[in-house]
Motif scaffolding. Structure first.
Motif, PDB file in Angstrom:
ATOM      1  N   ASP A 197      -0.884   9.766  -0.310  1.00 28.96           N
ATOM      2  CA  ASP A 197      -1.928  10.726   0.073  1.00 28.96           C
ATOM      3  C   ASP A 197      -1.715  11.234   1.489  1.00 28.96           C
ATOM      4  O   ASP A 197      -1.803  12.438   1.752  1.00 28.96           O
ATOM      5  N   LEU A 250      -0.187  16.865  -5.212  1.00 30.56           N
ATOM      6  CA  LEU A 250       0.432  15.886  -6.095  1.00 30.56           C
ATOM      7  C   LEU A 250       1.138  16.597  -7.250  1.00 30.56           C
ATOM      8  O   LEU A 250       2.224  16.190  -7.666  1.00 30.56           O
ATOM      9  N   HIS A 266       0.851  -1.195   0.000  1.00 32.00           N
ATOM     10  CA  HIS A 266       0.000   0.000   0.000  1.00 32.00           C
ATOM     11  C   HIS A 266       0.882   1.238   0.000  1.00 32.00           C
ATOM     12  O   HIS A 266       1.866   1.305   0.737  1.00 32.00           O
ATOM     13  N   CYS A 267       0.535   2.206  -0.821  1.00 27.67           N
ATOM     14  CA  CYS A 267       1.275   3.457  -0.906  1.00 27.67           C
ATOM     15  C   CYS A 267       0.564   4.513  -0.055  1.00 27.67           C
ATOM     16  O   CYS A 267      -0.622   4.762  -0.247  1.00 27.67           O
ATOM     17  N   ARG A 268       1.293   5.136   0.839  1.00 24.21           N
ATOM     18  CA  ARG A 268       0.744   6.146   1.734  1.00 24.21           C
ATOM     19  C   ARG A 268       0.992   7.564   1.230  1.00 24.21           C
ATOM     20  O   ARG A 268       1.051   8.520   2.001  1.00 24.21           O
ATOM     21  N   SER A 291       0.027   9.521  -9.694  1.00 25.14           N
ATOM     22  CA  SER A 291      -1.346   9.099  -9.419  1.00 25.14           C
ATOM     23  C   SER A 291      -1.469   7.578  -9.451  1.00 25.14           C
ATOM     24  O   SER A 291      -2.156   6.985  -8.621  1.00 25.14           O
ATOM     25  N   VAL A 292      -0.805   6.957 -10.401  1.00 21.90           N
ATOM     26  CA  VAL A 292      -0.800   5.487 -10.485  1.00 21.90           C
ATOM     27  C   VAL A 292      -0.196   4.903  -9.215  1.00 21.90           C
ATOM     28  O   VAL A 292      -0.733   3.958  -8.636  1.00 21.90           O
ATOM     29  N   LYS A 339       0.031   6.449  -6.239  1.00 14.83           N
ATOM     30  CA  LYS A 339      -0.832   6.837  -5.122  1.00 14.83           C
ATOM     31  C   LYS A 339      -2.047   5.935  -4.989  1.00 14.83           C
ATOM     32  O   LYS A 339      -2.483   5.621  -3.887  1.00 14.83           O
ATOM     33  N   ASN A 340      -2.565   5.481  -6.112  1.00  9.57           N
ATOM     34  CA  ASN A 340      -3.777   4.658  -6.116  1.00  9.57           C
ATOM     35  C   ASN A 340      -3.482   3.158  -6.098  1.00  9.57           C
ATOM     36  O   ASN A 340      -4.356   2.352  -6.413  1.00  9.57           O
ATOM     37  N   ASP A 341      -2.260   2.813  -5.726  1.00 10.21           N
ATOM     38  CA  ASP A 341      -1.845   1.411  -5.593  1.00 10.21           C
ATOM     39  C   ASP A 341      -1.998   0.603  -6.883  1.00 10.21           C
ATOM     40  O   ASP A 341      -2.296  -0.579  -6.858  1.00 10.21           O
ATOM     41  N   ARG A 342      -1.793   1.252  -8.027  1.00 13.29           N
ATOM     42  CA  ARG A 342      -1.891   0.555  -9.310  1.00 13.29           C
ATOM     43  C   ARG A 342      -0.535   0.366  -9.980  1.00 13.29           C
ATOM     44  O   ARG A 342      -0.452  -0.210 -11.060  1.00 13.29           O
TER      45      ARG A 342
END
Length: 69
Positions: free
Chosen positions: A6, A16, A2-4, A31-32, A34-37
């Protein structure tokens, strides 16, 4: 994983867009992440993000337990 990002941005009052400018990557790439993608991240990008945010890699990326199907 998980990316923290945010949470770290909010704690520092940073957007951002501003982080992207300071790190030298696109907002879309952040953004990718940040959104765990994100499937991968360059060490240089990871280091730059941590340098700008004044954090350690472990503050940014947190290992979460796998969920059994």
């Amino acid at each position: 994983m998980h990316c923290r990002l945010d949470d770290l941005l909010a704690e520092r009052g940073m957007t951002l867009t501003r982080l992207a400018e300071l790190v030298g990557v696109t907002v879309v790439n952040l953004s990718v992440l940040k959104n765990d993608r994100a499937k991968a991240i360059r060490f240089s990008t990871l280091t730059a993000i941590c340098d700008v945010l004044g954090c350690e890699v472990g503050d940014l990326l947190v290992v979460t337990p796998a969920v059994d199907p």
